[in-house]
Motif scaffolding. Sequence first.
Motif, PDB file in Angstrom:
ATOM      1  N   GLY A 196      12.773  -5.536   7.486  1.00  0.00           N
ATOM      2  CA  GLY A 196      13.194  -6.755   6.815  1.00  0.00           C
ATOM      3  C   GLY A 196      12.842  -7.962   8.019  1.00  0.00           C
ATOM      4  O   GLY A 196      13.369  -8.943   7.820  1.00  0.00           O
ATOM      5  N   LYS A 197      12.738  -7.505   9.228  1.00  0.00           N
ATOM      6  CA  LYS A 197      12.933  -8.325  10.430  1.00  0.00           C
ATOM      7  C   LYS A 197      11.361  -8.842  11.141  1.00  0.00           C
ATOM      8  O   LYS A 197      11.294  -9.729  11.590  1.00  0.00           O
ATOM      9  CB  LYS A 197      13.832  -7.836  11.306  1.00  0.00           C
TER      10      LYS A 197
ATOM     11  N   GLU B 109       8.501 -13.251   6.491  1.00  0.00           N
ATOM     12  CA  GLU B 109       9.274 -14.413   6.195  1.00  0.00           C
ATOM     13  C   GLU B 109      10.272 -14.086   5.214  1.00  0.00           C
ATOM     14  O   GLU B 109      10.140 -13.425   4.186  1.00  0.00           O
ATOM     15  CB  GLU B 109       8.112 -15.308   5.478  1.00  0.00           C
ATOM     16  N   ASP B 110      11.520 -14.549   5.519  1.00  0.00           N
ATOM     17  CA  ASP B 110      12.513 -14.289   4.540  1.00  0.00           C
ATOM     18  C   ASP B 110      12.677 -12.889   3.866  1.00  0.00           C
ATOM     19  O   ASP B 110      12.956 -12.585   2.920  1.00  0.00           O
ATOM     20  CB  ASP B 110      12.318 -15.302   3.454  1.00  0.00           C
ATOM     21  N   GLY B 111      12.742 -11.834   4.887  1.00  0.00           N
ATOM     22  CA  GLY B 111      12.828 -10.486   4.401  1.00  0.00           C
ATOM     23  C   GLY B 111      11.355  -9.860   3.774  1.00  0.00           C
ATOM     24  O   GLY B 111      11.811  -8.848   3.188  1.00  0.00           O
ATOM     25  N   GLN B 112      10.609 -10.574   3.968  1.00  0.00           N
ATOM     26  CA  GLN B 112       9.169 -10.076   3.241  1.00  0.00           C
ATOM     27  C   GLN B 112       7.941  -9.927   4.219  1.00  0.00           C
ATOM     28  O   GLN B 112       7.945 -10.765   5.017  1.00  0.00           O
ATOM     29  CB  GLN B 112       8.870 -11.058   2.088  1.00  0.00           C
ATOM     30  N   ILE B 113       7.314  -8.880   3.721  1.00  0.00           N
ATOM     31  CA  ILE B 113       5.875  -8.828   4.529  1.00  0.00           C
ATOM     32  C   ILE B 113       5.119  -9.737   3.727  1.00  0.00           C
ATOM     33  O   ILE B 113       5.026  -9.741   2.589  1.00  0.00           O
ATOM     34  CB  ILE B 113       5.300  -7.400   4.369  1.00  0.00           C
TER      35      ILE B 113
ATOM     36  N   PHE C   6       4.887  12.119  -2.468  1.00  0.00           N
ATOM     37  CA  PHE C   6       6.054  11.404  -2.657  1.00  0.00           C
ATOM     38  C   PHE C   6       6.081  10.450  -3.733  1.00  0.00           C
ATOM     39  O   PHE C   6       5.263  10.418  -4.479  1.00  0.00           O
ATOM     40  CB  PHE C   6       5.809  10.281  -1.123  1.00  0.00           C
ATOM     41  N   GLU C   7       7.151   9.331  -3.642  1.00  0.00           N
ATOM     42  CA  GLU C   7       7.272   8.319  -4.487  1.00  0.00           C
ATOM     43  C   GLU C   7       7.448   7.109  -3.628  1.00  0.00           C
ATOM     44  O   GLU C   7       8.205   7.274  -2.690  1.00  0.00           O
ATOM     45  CB  GLU C   7       8.311   8.623  -5.389  1.00  0.00           C
ATOM     46  N   LEU C   8       6.648   6.111  -3.880  1.00  0.00           N
ATOM     47  CA  LEU C   8       6.805   4.935  -3.042  1.00  0.00           C
ATOM     48  C   LEU C   8       7.115   3.932  -4.073  1.00  0.00           C
ATOM     49  O   LEU C   8       6.613   3.441  -5.111  1.00  0.00           O
ATOM     50  CB  LEU C   8       5.554   4.358  -2.544  1.00  0.00           C
ATOM     51  N   THR C   9       8.157   3.109  -3.810  1.00  0.00           N
ATOM     52  CA  THR C   9       8.775   2.198  -4.649  1.00  0.00           C
ATOM     53  C   THR C   9       8.664   0.763  -3.798  1.00  0.00           C
ATOM     54  O   THR C   9       9.177   0.868  -2.583  1.00  0.00           O
ATOM     55  CB  THR C   9      10.280   2.114  -5.277  1.00  0.00           C
ATOM     56  N   LEU C  10       8.460  -0.250  -4.293  1.00  0.00           N
ATOM     57  CA  LEU C  10       8.540  -1.783  -3.676  1.00  0.00           C
ATOM     58  C   LEU C  10       8.271  -2.544  -4.782  1.00  0.00           C
ATOM     59  O   LEU C  10       8.192  -2.552  -5.978  1.00  0.00           O
ATOM     60  CB  LEU C  10       7.141  -1.848  -2.633  1.00  0.00           C
ATOM     61  N   GLN C  11       8.838  -4.056  -4.206  1.00  0.00           N
ATOM     62  CA  GLN C  11       8.391  -5.210  -5.064  1.00  0.00           C
ATOM     63  C   GLN C  11       7.276  -6.034  -4.460  1.00  0.00           C
ATOM     64  O   GLN C  11       7.311  -6.056  -3.253  1.00  0.00           O
ATOM     65  CB  GLN C  11       9.594  -6.081  -5.375  1.00  0.00           C
ATOM     66  N   TYR C  12       6.442  -6.677  -5.370  1.00  0.00           N
ATOM     67  CA  TYR C  12       5.467  -7.498  -4.965  1.00  0.00           C
ATOM     68  C   TYR C  12       5.360  -8.790  -5.444  1.00  0.00           C
ATOM     69  O   TYR C  12       5.882  -8.859  -6.667  1.00  0.00           O
ATOM     70  CB  TYR C  12       4.111  -6.845  -5.024  1.00  0.00           C
ATOM     71  N   LYS C  13       4.833  -9.807  -4.895  1.00  0.00           N
ATOM     72  CA  LYS C  13       4.454 -11.112  -5.658  1.00  0.00           C
ATOM     73  C   LYS C  13       2.983 -11.535  -5.192  1.00  0.00           C
ATOM     74  O   LYS C  13       2.938 -11.743  -4.154  1.00  0.00           O
ATOM     75  CB  LYS C  13       5.536 -12.228  -5.577  1.00  0.00           C
ATOM     76  N   ILE C  14       2.296 -11.680  -6.066  1.00  0.00           N
ATOM     77  CA  ILE C  14       0.805 -12.185  -5.535  1.00  0.00           C
ATOM     78  C   ILE C  14       0.769 -13.767  -6.079  1.00  0.00           C
ATOM     79  O   ILE C  14       0.994 -13.938  -7.356  1.00  0.00           O
ATOM     80  CB  ILE C  14      -0.274 -11.259  -6.103  1.00  0.00           C
TER      81      ILE C  14
END
Length: 231
Positions: free
Chosen positions: A34-35, A50-54, A80-88
């Motif tokens: 996050g940094k 930016e703001d804790g986002q890649i 594995f399982e991979l979880t995340l949030q995205y915005k495009i």
Amino acid sequence: MIRSLLTCVASVALLACSSTALLAEEKPVPLFNGKDLTGWEGRADLWSVEDGQIVGRTTKENPLKKNSFLIYTAQEPSDFELTLQYKIENTNSGIQYRSKVIDKKEFVVGGYQADIDFTNRFAGILYEERGRGILAQRGQSVTLKEDGKKSVKKFGDGTEIGNGIHPGQWNDYRIVAKGNHLQHFINGKMTAEVFDEQADKAATSGVIAFQLHVGAPMVVRFKNIVLHSAK
């Protein structure tokens, strides 16, 4: 005396079994602090935090000549399982997994991709970057036979599934890879599934990476990126 001894042995066995079970339970691993981009490699002019986002960003003044990736280098997971949030915010992106680095200098990656698409035409499909192309469309469960032929079953309507995906907003993505069984989920609903039986093409492990696509200027954001053990 014998009964007490048997009880003791049983208790020790139970404790040992419980300890083994505890050891087998792997804790979720955050892939992003996050940094900063510790553990990730990519073009510094394209990727930032930016703001804790890649954040991946291309510009009209400096267009991409080929797709470029931000690559997670700390490990190459298999099941594995991979979880995340995205915005495009425009065009196309994707999440690479079980992929290989083709060009370290140019940050080029090939392999399985969970697609992200602002037009919502391809979001959720399973695509193989620099490989076999589209392996499963949205709403399809595909078995890739050893000879490369496809057996396709439909589990849902692709357009209807797409209605639950929200371009320009935050969406939850979950990718499950277990053996040759691959699944994509967006906002809690399965979007595509593949059983990859083509042994000479299938990947069992590899890197995770995020894509910036050639074309119009774009911005894509990722956060809350966590790797879980396969269930």
